[in-house]
Design a protein around this motif. Structure first.
Motif, PDB file in Angstrom:
ATOM      1  N   LEU A 286       0.832  -1.197   0.000  1.00 23.85           N
ATOM      2  CA  LEU A 286       0.000   0.000   0.000  1.00 23.85           C
ATOM      3  C   LEU A 286       0.876   1.260   0.000  1.00 23.85           C
ATOM      4  O   LEU A 286       0.554   2.247  -0.664  1.00 23.85           O
ATOM      5  N   GLN A 287       1.978   1.219   0.745  1.00 22.41           N
ATOM      6  CA  GLN A 287       2.905   2.353   0.767  1.00 22.41           C
ATOM      7  C   GLN A 287       3.476   2.605  -0.625  1.00 22.41           C
ATOM      8  O   GLN A 287       3.567   3.753  -1.091  1.00 22.41           O
ATOM      9  N   GLN A 288       3.840   1.545  -1.312  1.00 22.51           N
ATOM     10  CA  GLN A 288       4.377   1.660  -2.664  1.00 22.51           C
ATOM     11  C   GLN A 288       3.320   2.238  -3.617  1.00 22.51           C
ATOM     12  O   GLN A 288       3.631   3.061  -4.491  1.00 22.51           O
ATOM     13  N   MET A 289       2.083   1.835  -3.429  1.00 25.11           N
ATOM     14  CA  MET A 289       0.999   2.335  -4.274  1.00 25.11           C
ATOM     15  C   MET A 289       0.771   3.826  -4.048  1.00 25.11           C
ATOM     16  O   MET A 289       0.578   4.598  -5.002  1.00 25.11           O
ATOM     17  N   ALA A 290       0.802   4.245  -2.787  1.00 24.97           N
ATOM     18  CA  ALA A 290       0.608   5.659  -2.464  1.00 24.97           C
ATOM     19  C   ALA A 290       1.757   6.496  -3.016  1.00 24.97           C
ATOM     20  O   ALA A 290       1.551   7.602  -3.529  1.00 24.97           O
ATOM     21  N   ASP A 291       2.980   5.961  -2.927  1.00 26.51           N
ATOM     22  CA  ASP A 291       4.141   6.668  -3.477  1.00 26.51           C
ATOM     23  C   ASP A 291       4.011   6.816  -4.992  1.00 26.51           C
ATOM     24  O   ASP A 291       4.311   7.875  -5.549  1.00 26.51           O
ATOM     25  N   ALA A 292       3.555   5.754  -5.645  1.00 24.32           N
ATOM     26  CA  ALA A 292       3.373   5.793  -7.096  1.00 24.32           C
ATOM     27  C   ALA A 292       2.297   6.802  -7.474  1.00 24.32           C
ATOM     28  O   ALA A 292       2.415   7.520  -8.477  1.00 24.32           O
TER      29      ALA A 292
ATOM     30  N   GLU B  79      -6.738   5.419 -15.349  1.00 20.56           N
ATOM     31  CA  GLU B  79      -6.863   3.959 -15.338  1.00 20.56           C
ATOM     32  C   GLU B  79      -6.023   3.374 -14.201  1.00 20.56           C
ATOM     33  O   GLU B  79      -6.473   2.460 -13.489  1.00 20.56           O
ATOM     34  N   GLN B  80      -4.828   3.905 -14.009  1.00 19.46           N
ATOM     35  CA  GLN B  80      -3.964   3.440 -12.913  1.00 19.46           C
ATOM     36  C   GLN B  80      -4.604   3.743 -11.557  1.00 19.46           C
ATOM     37  O   GLN B  80      -4.544   2.918 -10.643  1.00 19.46           O
ATOM     38  N   ASP B  81      -5.202   4.922 -11.443  1.00 21.99           N
ATOM     39  CA  ASP B  81      -5.888   5.300 -10.198  1.00 21.99           C
ATOM     40  C   ASP B  81      -6.997   4.315  -9.878  1.00 21.99           C
ATOM     41  O   ASP B  81      -7.183   3.907  -8.720  1.00 21.99           O
ATOM     42  N   SER B  82      -7.756   3.944 -10.911  1.00 20.88           N
ATOM     43  CA  SER B  82      -8.873   3.015 -10.730  1.00 20.88           C
ATOM     44  C   SER B  82      -8.387   1.653 -10.237  1.00 20.88           C
ATOM     45  O   SER B  82      -8.984   1.056  -9.325  1.00 20.88           O
TER      46      SER B  82
ATOM     47  N   LEU C 110      -3.784   6.472   6.100  1.00 21.10           N
ATOM     48  CA  LEU C 110      -3.340   7.671   5.387  1.00 21.10           C
ATOM     49  C   LEU C 110      -3.099   7.360   3.918  1.00 21.10           C
ATOM     50  O   LEU C 110      -3.566   8.088   3.023  1.00 21.10           O
ATOM     51  N   ASN C 111      -2.394   6.272   3.645  1.00 24.22           N
ATOM     52  CA  ASN C 111      -2.095   5.892   2.264  1.00 24.22           C
ATOM     53  C   ASN C 111      -3.352   5.513   1.492  1.00 24.22           C
ATOM     54  O   ASN C 111      -3.468   5.803   0.296  1.00 24.22           O
ATOM     55  N   ALA C 112      -4.286   4.869   2.168  1.00 26.19           N
ATOM     56  CA  ALA C 112      -5.557   4.521   1.524  1.00 26.19           C
ATOM     57  C   ALA C 112      -6.300   5.800   1.138  1.00 26.19           C
ATOM     58  O   ALA C 112      -6.883   5.897   0.049  1.00 26.19           O
ATOM     59  N   GLY C 113      -6.277   6.790   2.026  1.00 30.30           N
ATOM     60  CA  GLY C 113      -6.927   8.065   1.732  1.00 30.30           C
ATOM     61  C   GLY C 113      -6.296   8.768   0.547  1.00 30.30           C
ATOM     62  O   GLY C 113      -6.990   9.358  -0.290  1.00 30.30           O
ATOM     63  N   ILE C 114      -4.972   8.710   0.461  1.00 29.20           N
ATOM     64  CA  ILE C 114      -4.255   9.335  -0.653  1.00 29.20           C
ATOM     65  C   ILE C 114      -4.722   8.753  -1.985  1.00 29.20           C
ATOM     66  O   ILE C 114      -4.870   9.464  -2.980  1.00 29.20           O
ATOM     67  N   ILE C 115      -4.962   7.458  -1.985  1.00 27.12           N
ATOM     68  CA  ILE C 115      -5.414   6.795  -3.218  1.00 27.12           C
ATOM     69  C   ILE C 115      -6.888   7.064  -3.503  1.00 27.12           C
ATOM     70  O   ILE C 115      -7.270   7.374  -4.633  1.00 27.12           O
ATOM     71  N   PHE C 116      -7.724   6.995  -2.490  1.00 26.83           N
ATOM     72  CA  PHE C 116      -9.156   7.222  -2.692  1.00 26.83           C
ATOM     73  C   PHE C 116      -9.472   8.662  -3.102  1.00 26.83           C
ATOM     74  O   PHE C 116     -10.440   8.906  -3.815  1.00 26.83           O
ATOM     75  N   GLN C 117      -8.657   9.610  -2.663  1.00 24.32           N
ATOM     76  CA  GLN C 117      -8.965  11.011  -2.959  1.00 24.32           C
ATOM     77  C   GLN C 117      -8.946  11.321  -4.454  1.00 24.32           C
ATOM     78  O   GLN C 117      -9.524  12.303  -4.892  1.00 24.32           O
ATOM     79  N   HIS C 118      -8.294  10.466  -5.230  1.00 25.10           N
ATOM     80  CA  HIS C 118      -8.230  10.704  -6.663  1.00 25.10           C
ATOM     81  C   HIS C 118      -9.292   9.920  -7.432  1.00 25.10           C
ATOM     82  O   HIS C 118      -9.170   9.720  -8.642  1.00 25.10           O
ATOM     83  N   GLY C 119     -10.314   9.494  -6.710  1.00 26.00           N
ATOM     84  CA  GLY C 119     -11.449   8.857  -7.376  1.00 26.00           C
ATOM     85  C   GLY C 119     -12.272   9.892  -8.133  1.00 26.00           C
ATOM     86  O   GLY C 119     -12.041  11.094  -8.001  1.00 26.00           O
ATOM     87  N   ASN C 120     -13.234   9.431  -8.891  1.00 32.22           N
ATOM     88  CA  ASN C 120     -14.015  10.367  -9.715  1.00 32.22           C
ATOM     89  C   ASN C 120     -15.473  10.457  -9.286  1.00 32.22           C
ATOM     90  O   ASN C 120     -16.319  10.901 -10.052  1.00 32.22           O
TER      91      ASN C 120
ATOM     92  N   GLN D  60     -15.720  10.210  -0.235  1.00 30.97           N
ATOM     93  CA  GLN D  60     -16.161   9.966   1.144  1.00 30.97           C
ATOM     94  C   GLN D  60     -15.256   8.943   1.822  1.00 30.97           C
ATOM     95  O   GLN D  60     -14.940   9.051   3.015  1.00 30.97           O
ATOM     96  N   LYS D  61     -14.802   7.945   1.049  1.00 27.63           N
ATOM     97  CA  LYS D  61     -13.863   6.970   1.594  1.00 27.63           C
ATOM     98  C   LYS D  61     -12.569   7.668   2.005  1.00 27.63           C
ATOM     99  O   LYS D  61     -11.977   7.336   3.030  1.00 27.63           O
ATOM    100  N   ALA D  62     -12.147   8.630   1.194  1.00 27.60           N
ATOM    101  CA  ALA D  62     -10.924   9.372   1.509  1.00 27.60           C
ATOM    102  C   ALA D  62     -11.087  10.126   2.816  1.00 27.60           C
ATOM    103  O   ALA D  62     -10.188  10.122   3.669  1.00 27.60           O
TER     104      ALA D  62
END
Length: 318
Positions: free
Chosen positions: A51-57, A74-77, A99-109, A115-117
């Motif tokens: 998850l850390q690697q995903m958030a960094d990416a 597409e990568q965000d999805s 925190l890392n999960a929020g970083i990824i969810f915030q870029h949803g559409n 809300q997850k973020a």
């Protein structure tokens, strides 16, 4: 008669031995339980490395010079789907994980992702209040934007045809929270946001590096600095510092030195101006002056680990 007298003694001995063995077994079981509990919690406390690697990416992909938004979306999805899988498996445990999960969810559409973020950042801060609270405020504002409502913190700025291609703070309801709460979440005050908007639309002095002589650039910066909030160019401490590094990265070290030195004159109370000035001086082999600049930086900010490290390295070489 001797046998009868011996039997009770032997029973007592056996009983004593059994009791001692039982007590030792209880102690061993107690310590075994403590050990298992410790190991279980240690494993539980480990951050999710994938998850850390995903958030960094996620963050690295947004600082690329030419972003292909179709590919990035597409990568965000794909990343969001993977985070959902982590939640289903119970593999989101620590504050850093949330925190890392929020970083990824915030870029949803959609508002489901936003809300997850909000929920993830809120949980992260609940588990560890030392984390950057700005993420939570930004997530709340972004979620409100997607719902067509005004933001409340003031973290979101937009630039489109509706704003004449200029940066503008997205609509904000200033009555919901105070500047005190904004500061708690590491968000600028309302006044600072207005200044931020002005600076975002100001001209960059870094672009002048290849257009004017260094003397002309220095004079322009001084002139713009005197104008204050009426300046046409962004001549903040960080903007001037960035120009210095543009020159230094172009191997124009002597010109960069002039810019860094000017920054210490215009912003004498900022530790970073002296830090950068010291770095450039050392690069030009002006060791004595460079170390003096680093000492000044450390004096202004005792927490400046970079200055402390540089000074320590030179002290150890004596």
């Amino acid at each position: 008669m001797k046998f009868k007298g011996f039997w009770p003694v032997s029973v007592l001995i056996v009983k004593f031995v059994l009791n001692e063995a039982l007590n030792k077994m209880k102690d061993l079981m107690k310590w075994a339980f403590i050990f298992i509990f410790f190991v279980a919690n240690l494993v539980k406390a480990q951050d999710n490395k994938e998850l850390q690697q995903m958030a960094d990416a996620d963050q690295q992909s947004r600082i690329a010079p030419d972003i292909n938004w179709i590919i990035l979306n597409e990568q965000d999805s794909i990343r969001r789907v993977r985070v959902d899988e982590f939640f289903e498996k119970g593999e989101i445990r620590t504050a850093k994980d949330y925190l890392n999960a929020g970083i990824i969810f915030q870029h949803g559409n959609d508002t489901i992702a936003s809300q997850k973020a909000v929920n993830c950042f809120g949980k992260a801060i609940e588990l560890d209040s030392t984390l950057n609270r700005w993420w939570c405020a930004a997530a709340v504002d972004r979620d409100l934007m997607r719902r067509g409502e005004p933001q409340i913190y003031g973290t979101q700025f937009i630039k489109n045809k509706m704003t004449n291609e200029k940066w503008k703070r997205y609509t904000i309801d200033t009555t919901k929270i105070s500047d005190k709460e904004r500061k708690y979440y590491s968000v600028e005050t309302l006044a600072q946001q207005r200044e931020k908007e002005r600076l975002m639309n100001s001209k960059s002095i870094s672009s002048l590096a290849g257009e004017k002589s260094i003397d002309e650039v220095v004079e322009l910066i001084k002139s713009e600095f005197e104008k204050g909030s009426q300046s046409e160019y962004n001549v903040t401490e960080s903007a001037i510092n960035s120009l210095g590094y543009v020159l230094m990265n172009d191997n124009r070290d002597k010109e960069a030195l002039q810019i860094f030195k000017l920054n210490t004159v215009l912003y004498p109370d900022q530790f970073n101006t002296y830090d950068s000035y010291g770095e450039c001086l050392l690069k030009l082999n002006h060791t004595k002056q460079g170390l003096k600049a680093y000492r000044k930086s450390l004096e202004l900010n005792p927490d400046n680990e970079n200055a402390r490290k540089i000074l320590g390295e030179f002290e150890n070489t004596k």
